[in-house]
Scaffold this active site. Structure first.
Site, PDB file in Angstrom:
ATOM      1  N   PRO A   1      54.165 -49.083 106.292  1.00  0.00           N
ATOM      2  CA  PRO A   1      54.966 -49.663 105.147  1.00  0.00           C
ATOM      3  C   PRO A   1      54.905 -48.834 103.958  1.00  0.00           C
ATOM      4  O   PRO A   1      53.899 -48.132 103.548  1.00  0.00           O
ATOM      5  CB  PRO A   1      54.109 -51.061 104.991  1.00  0.00           C
ATOM      6  N   ASN A   2      56.219 -48.787 103.112  1.00  0.00           N
ATOM      7  CA  ASN A   2      56.333 -48.099 101.960  1.00  0.00           C
ATOM      8  C   ASN A   2      56.195 -46.611 101.873  1.00  0.00           C
ATOM      9  O   ASN A   2      56.463 -46.013 101.074  1.00  0.00           O
ATOM     10  CB  ASN A   2      55.380 -48.477 100.769  1.00  0.00           C
TER      11      ASN A   2
ATOM     12  N   ARG B   1      57.466 -43.631  93.115  1.00  0.00           N
ATOM     13  CA  ARG B   1      56.482 -43.976  92.040  1.00  0.00           C
ATOM     14  C   ARG B   1      55.190 -43.335  92.527  1.00  0.00           C
ATOM     15  O   ARG B   1      54.961 -42.614  93.514  1.00  0.00           O
ATOM     16  CB  ARG B   1      56.496 -45.338  91.939  1.00  0.00           C
TER      17      ARG B   1
ATOM     18  N   TYR C   1      50.804 -39.726  95.516  1.00  0.00           N
ATOM     19  CA  TYR C   1      51.232 -39.144  96.714  1.00  0.00           C
ATOM     20  C   TYR C   1      52.231 -37.868  96.654  1.00  0.00           C
ATOM     21  O   TYR C   1      52.812 -37.403  97.594  1.00  0.00           O
ATOM     22  CB  TYR C   1      52.147 -40.356  97.112  1.00  0.00           C
TER      23      TYR C   1
ATOM     24  N   ASN D   1      50.712 -42.351 110.392  1.00  0.00           N
ATOM     25  CA  ASN D   1      50.320 -42.659 109.236  1.00  0.00           C
ATOM     26  C   ASN D   1      50.471 -44.287 108.927  1.00  0.00           C
ATOM     27  O   ASN D   1      51.602 -44.753 108.677  1.00  0.00           O
ATOM     28  CB  ASN D   1      50.962 -42.063 108.003  1.00  0.00           C
TER      29      ASN D   1
ATOM     30  N   ALA E   1      49.155 -48.963 104.581  1.00  0.00           N
ATOM     31  CA  ALA E   1      48.391 -50.141 104.278  1.00  0.00           C
ATOM     32  C   ALA E   1      47.770 -50.707 105.424  1.00  0.00           C
ATOM     33  O   ALA E   1      46.578 -51.220 105.345  1.00  0.00           O
ATOM     34  CB  ALA E   1      49.072 -51.015 103.382  1.00  0.00           C
TER      35      ALA E   1
ATOM     36  N   GLU F   1      45.845 -39.045 113.110  1.00  0.00           N
ATOM     37  CA  GLU F   1      45.893 -40.017 112.195  1.00  0.00           C
ATOM     38  C   GLU F   1      46.344 -39.066 110.944  1.00  0.00           C
ATOM     39  O   GLU F   1      45.473 -38.076 110.615  1.00  0.00           O
ATOM     40  CB  GLU F   1      44.815 -41.058 111.915  1.00  0.00           C
TER      41      GLU F   1
ATOM     42  N   HIS G   1      46.730 -39.187 106.585  1.00  0.00           N
ATOM     43  CA  HIS G   1      46.956 -39.769 105.149  1.00  0.00           C
ATOM     44  C   HIS G   1      47.265 -38.785 104.237  1.00  0.00           C
ATOM     45  O   HIS G   1      46.659 -37.628 104.015  1.00  0.00           O
ATOM     46  CB  HIS G   1      45.772 -40.508 104.816  1.00  0.00           C
TER      47      HIS G   1
ATOM     48  N   ARG H   1      39.240 -42.774  97.306  1.00  0.00           N
ATOM     49  CA  ARG H   1      40.099 -44.093  96.121  1.00  0.00           C
ATOM     50  C   ARG H   1      39.089 -45.133  96.649  1.00  0.00           C
ATOM     51  O   ARG H   1      37.925 -45.017  96.634  1.00  0.00           O
ATOM     52  CB  ARG H   1      41.431 -43.802  97.104  1.00  0.00           C
TER      53      ARG H   1
HETATM   54  O1  CA2 Z   1      47.609 -41.664 101.886  1.00  0.00           O
HETATM   55  C1  CA2 Z   1      48.106 -42.205 102.615  1.00  0.00           C
HETATM   56  O2  CA2 Z   1      49.112 -41.500 103.377  1.00  0.00           O
HETATM   57  C2  CA2 Z   1      48.159 -43.673 102.757  1.00  0.00           C
HETATM   58  O3  CA2 Z   1      48.338 -44.020 104.195  1.00  0.00           O
HETATM   59  C3  CA2 Z   1      49.472 -44.364 101.896  1.00  0.00           C
HETATM   60  C4  CA2 Z   1      49.755 -45.874 101.878  1.00  0.00           C
HETATM   61  C5  CA2 Z   1      48.271 -46.235 101.369  1.00  0.00           C
HETATM   62  O4  CA2 Z   1      48.373 -47.816 101.592  1.00  0.00           O
HETATM   63  C6  CA2 Z   1      46.952 -45.833 102.354  1.00  0.00           C
HETATM   64  O5  CA2 Z   1      45.996 -46.540 101.762  1.00  0.00           O
HETATM   65  C7  CA2 Z   1      46.987 -44.413 102.094  1.00  0.00           C
HETATM   66  C8  CA2 Z   1      50.671 -46.152 100.987  1.00  0.00           C
HETATM   67  C9  CA2 Z   1      52.306 -45.690 101.259  1.00  0.00           C
HETATM   68  C10 CA2 Z   1      52.946 -45.399 100.383  1.00  0.00           C
HETATM   69  O6  CA2 Z   1      52.976 -46.277  99.168  1.00  0.00           O
HETATM   70  C11 CA2 Z   1      53.652 -46.065  98.019  1.00  0.00           C
HETATM   71  C12 CA2 Z   1      53.376 -46.393  96.892  1.00  0.00           C
HETATM   72  C13 CA2 Z   1      53.848 -46.486  95.732  1.00  0.00           C
HETATM   73  C14 CA2 Z   1      55.029 -45.630  95.569  1.00  0.00           C
HETATM   74  C15 CA2 Z   1      55.379 -45.063  96.818  1.00  0.00           C
HETATM   75  C16 CA2 Z   1      54.606 -45.237  97.883  1.00  0.00           C
END
Ligand code: CA2
Length: 143
Positions: A9-10, A17, A22, A73, A76, A97, A99, A106
């Site tokens: 997700p996301n 953002r 990221y 990946n 969340a 995996e 990240h 974090r």
């Molecule tokens: O660091 C990573 O790749 C994560 O898997 C990314 C996830 C996060 O929940 C993990 O803890 C670590 C989040 C994916 C992207 O989230 C966004 C948030 C805001 C703006 C754009 C993407």
């Protein structure tokens, strides 16, 4: 070699953002990096992104008998999903995996990963390059 890259997700919102965490690269940049890596290494790389846990589980199951390796990946769901862990164990395909961020530096809840228990290797905090490294890892060890 045929590899499946799965993003949770996301991840499709990358670059929109939180560039401090990221980076500035977008999801389209990630797709381009995967295409580039596939060409350079002469491997087939298919990609799947979903915001839904069950869809991610379905895709892992579909990989059984069809792929030689998985790069995942779970985003969340990393920190919550026993279902993704079980799916990876069920198919028993070598999985790496990835990240993008350094989850270890974090919030404490990001330091728990269920899927990592079914993965042969984890790459954290190398940005999008981590995906290329994951592909190379699979090629080196299973190619
Ligand atoms: O660091 C990573 O790749 C994560 O898997 C990314 C996830 C996060 O929940 C993990 O803890 C670590 C989040 C994916 C992207 O989230 C966004 C948030 C805001 C703006 C754009 C993407």
């Amino acid at each position: 070699m045929k590899l499946l890259v799965i993003n949770g997700p996301n991840i499709n919102m990358l670059g929109i953002r939180e560039p401090g965490i990221y980076g500035k690269n977008t999801f389209a940049d990630l797709l381009a990096l995967l295409q580039d890596t596939a060409q350079a290494e002469n491997v087939v790389i298919n990609q799947f992104q979903s915001n839904h846990e069950g869809s991610l589980v379905d895709k892992i199951q579909e990989a059984y008998g069809n792929y030689d390796g998985i790069v995942i990946n779970p985003a969340a769901y990393t920190h919550t999903s026993v279902a993704i862990l079980d799916a990876l164990k069920a198919v028993s395909i070598p999985a790496v995996e990835v990240h993008i961020s350094d989850v270890d530096s974090r919030e404490p809840f990001r330091q728990i990963s269920y899927p990592s228990m079914a993965c042969v290797h984890t790459i954290k905090g190398h940005g999008l390059e981590g995906y290329r490294e994951a592909v190379l890892y699979l090629l080196d060890h299973y190619g």
